[in-house]
Design a protein around this motif. Structure first.
Motif, PDB file in Angstrom:
ATOM      1  N   GLY A 178       0.825  -1.201   0.000  1.00 50.25           N
ATOM      2  CA  GLY A 178       0.000   0.000   0.000  1.00 50.25           C
ATOM      3  C   GLY A 178       0.855   1.244   0.000  1.00 50.25           C
ATOM      4  O   GLY A 178       2.034   1.215  -0.331  1.00 50.25           O
ATOM      5  N   ALA A 179       0.239   2.362   0.372  1.00 50.23           N
ATOM      6  CA  ALA A 179       0.855   3.693   0.473  1.00 50.23           C
ATOM      7  C   ALA A 179       1.026   4.380  -0.876  1.00 50.23           C
ATOM      8  O   ALA A 179       1.485   5.524  -0.923  1.00 50.23           O
ATOM      9  N   GLU A 180       0.660   3.719  -1.971  1.00 47.45           N
ATOM     10  CA  GLU A 180       0.686   4.342  -3.289  1.00 47.45           C
ATOM     11  C   GLU A 180      -0.286   3.584  -4.189  1.00 47.45           C
ATOM     12  O   GLU A 180      -0.543   2.385  -3.970  1.00 47.45           O
ATOM     13  N   PRO A 181      -0.865   4.251  -5.183  1.00 54.62           N
ATOM     14  CA  PRO A 181      -1.769   3.556  -6.099  1.00 54.62           C
ATOM     15  C   PRO A 181      -1.034   2.467  -6.873  1.00 54.62           C
ATOM     16  O   PRO A 181       0.118   2.641  -7.269  1.00 54.62           O
ATOM     17  N   TRP A 182      -1.707   1.338  -7.080  1.00 54.82           N
ATOM     18  CA  TRP A 182      -1.132   0.282  -7.908  1.00 54.82           C
ATOM     19  C   TRP A 182      -2.264  -0.459  -8.591  1.00 54.82           C
ATOM     20  O   TRP A 182      -3.427  -0.117  -8.432  1.00 54.82           O
ATOM     21  N   SER A 183      -1.934  -1.440  -9.385  1.00 49.35           N
ATOM     22  CA  SER A 183      -2.915  -2.075 -10.262  1.00 49.35           C
ATOM     23  C   SER A 183      -2.780  -3.585 -10.205  1.00 49.35           C
ATOM     24  O   SER A 183      -1.827  -4.134  -9.643  1.00 49.35           O
ATOM     25  N   PRO A 226      -3.277   8.130 -13.976  1.00 42.70           N
ATOM     26  CA  PRO A 226      -2.141   7.251 -14.302  1.00 42.70           C
ATOM     27  C   PRO A 226      -2.497   5.779 -14.277  1.00 42.70           C
ATOM     28  O   PRO A 226      -2.011   5.000 -15.101  1.00 42.70           O
ATOM     29  N   SER A 227      -3.354   5.363 -13.335  1.00 43.39           N
ATOM     30  CA  SER A 227      -3.703   3.947 -13.235  1.00 43.39           C
ATOM     31  C   SER A 227      -4.430   3.449 -14.477  1.00 43.39           C
ATOM     32  O   SER A 227      -4.342   2.268 -14.827  1.00 43.39           O
ATOM     33  N   GLN A 228      -5.163   4.352 -15.167  1.00 39.57           N
ATOM     34  CA  GLN A 228      -5.838   3.934 -16.404  1.00 39.57           C
ATOM     35  C   GLN A 228      -4.828   3.595 -17.489  1.00 39.57           C
ATOM     36  O   GLN A 228      -4.986   2.612 -18.221  1.00 39.57           O
TER      37      GLN A 228
END
Length: 426
Positions: A209-214, A339-341
């Motif tokens: 965690g602590a940052e967006p990821w996919s 960015p995740s897209q």
């Protein structure tokens, strides 16, 4: 000792408990925190007007600026003598945001993190390699206390010092690891260079965690470390990590611990509460903190609420993967994109790695977006195919630069900056 039975609380009982705890929180804030008393007066509401859960929308949001305006202790509802811990942000963009915990808060913090680690697959007696940063950041000490509450043996390695991390994983044989997803890939690369394969490692579960990821990054971490990876979510303004976590068997959204944190999804522009299933800004209220309860905190994270999966026995709702932050949204020639897209699209290509950077620049009056992504191939045909697919699936035009393995920035244990905005550069 950790007790997971609250997760299966009957829904009617859960909603009644939420209302009771929200009413107590609003009353506490009105009586003890002048800044909230002023905010309530400005919008013309009083605590006795919170008669149903549906009345909560009448109360004001709390934003990060409120914490900075009240620096350092203006939002605390207990005297300083009752504090047992203080955490703070780095304050690199202004004053730090300061959060405080009394004895009750630390107990709640440990409980929700223990619940999260249990959902992630950790069990008493396992060894827990904790690579979140210790210090003013809530991640290290927060997950440490939760691990001890669950009955894990905690290795407080903190972030960075990758060679030492690798040595301790080799020598101690931990089953559970917690860190940022980008740092998990850094460790995977370092372990591979030492001759390890996923089968040779002791690790079984990764709490990231602590940052967006996919899901693309999840698959990469799982393949390279030989683990089952779940998302842990939290933020210091609410309590720290442990607000929610995925179930290791589902990996389909993070269960929000709704007996402690009340979630809402609101429109980014309107602030109006949206129904479950619609994407918007996550707003959270901490219902069981006493040193610093926070009402309707505007997290800025874009997600949606999903119903519980009855197969797990839990009744609490889940939150979907974070799509991005409302303040990180890129508006490119009138199209909104996160960015995740973009990561989700290039993740469809087996030749591309999950290491990437988005560079925004401006040519004349036109904004340009460059995707730099590592790849085992650097031929133009692959780059053109990536550009075409991003255009087809998201509707934005980008350029793509395929980079050699290891050439883009890596995490050193903290959050990794994915977007480089050069539009204001001279």
């Amino acid at each position: 000792m950790f007790n997971p039975t609250a997760e299966a609380m009957p829904l009617a009982q859960l909603r009644a408990l939420q209302l009771e705890r929200l009413q107590a929180t609003v009353q506490r804030l009105s009586e003890r925190v002048p800044a909230y008393r002023t905010k309530f007066a400005e919008v013309g509401v009083t605590p006795d007007e919170l008669k149903t859960l549906g009345d909560l929308h009448r109360f004001p949001f709390t934003r990060k600026s409120d914490l900075r305006d009240s620096y350092p202790f203006g939002l605390f509802s207990v005297p300083r003598s009752e504090l047992r811990r203080i955490h703070a942000s780095s304050g690199t963009t202004g004053k730090a945001t300061v959060v405080g915990y009394d004895r009750n808060d630390l107990d709640v913090f440990a409980e929700v993190v223990a619940r999260s680690l249990y959902a992630a697959g950790a069990r008493p007696g396992m060894l827990f390699h904790n690579a979140y940063g210790y210090g003013l950041f809530t991640g290290g000490l927060g997950t440490h206390a939760g691990g001890e509450r669950l009955g894990l043996g905690v290795v407080p390695i903190s972030g960075g010092n990758t060679d030492k991390q690798v040595q301790l994983i080799e020598d101690f044989g931990p089953e559970v690891i917690a860190c940022t997803p980008s740092y998990a890939l850094v460790l995977a690369e370092a372990l591979r260079r030492r001759g390890h394969t996923p089968e040779s490692l002791s690790l079984r579960y990764a709490v990231l965690g602590a940052e967006p990821w996919s899901d693309t990054m999840r698959r990469e971490v799982e393949t390279r470390l030989g683990v089952k990876a779940t998302n842990i979510y939290g933020l210091s303004e609410i309590i720290g990590p442990g607000v929610s976590n995925e179930d290791v068997h589902e990996q389909q959204g993070s269960y929000l611990w709704e007996d402690h944190f009340y979630p809402e999804i609101v429109g980014p522009d309107t602030g109006e509460v949206l129904p479950d299933g619609e994407f918007g800004v996550l707003v959270l209220t901490s219902m069981t903190r006493t040193a610093m309860p926070v009402l309707r905190y505007w997290t800025g994270d874009i997600t949606r609420l999903l119903p519980a999966d009855n197969a797990t026995g839990r009744t609490m709702r889940r939150m979907d993967f974070i799509q991005g932050r409302s303040d990180d949204m890129i508006i490119l020639r009138g199209v909104n994109v996160y960015p995740s897209q973009i990561e989700a699209v290039f993740g469809q290509f087996a030749e591309l790695r999950p290491h990437y950077q988005l560079v925004l620049s401006r040519t004349g009056i036109m904004d340009e977006l460059l995707l730099k992504v590592e790849s085992g191939r650097t031929d133009g045909a692959l780059g053109r195919e990536v550009v075409q697919r991003i255009k087809a699936q998201i509707g934005v035009s980008v350029t793509c630069e395929l980079c050699e393995d290891g050439s883009l920035p890596r995490s050193e244990g903290g959050k990794l900056k994915r977007v480089l905005d050069l539009r204001g550069a001279r």
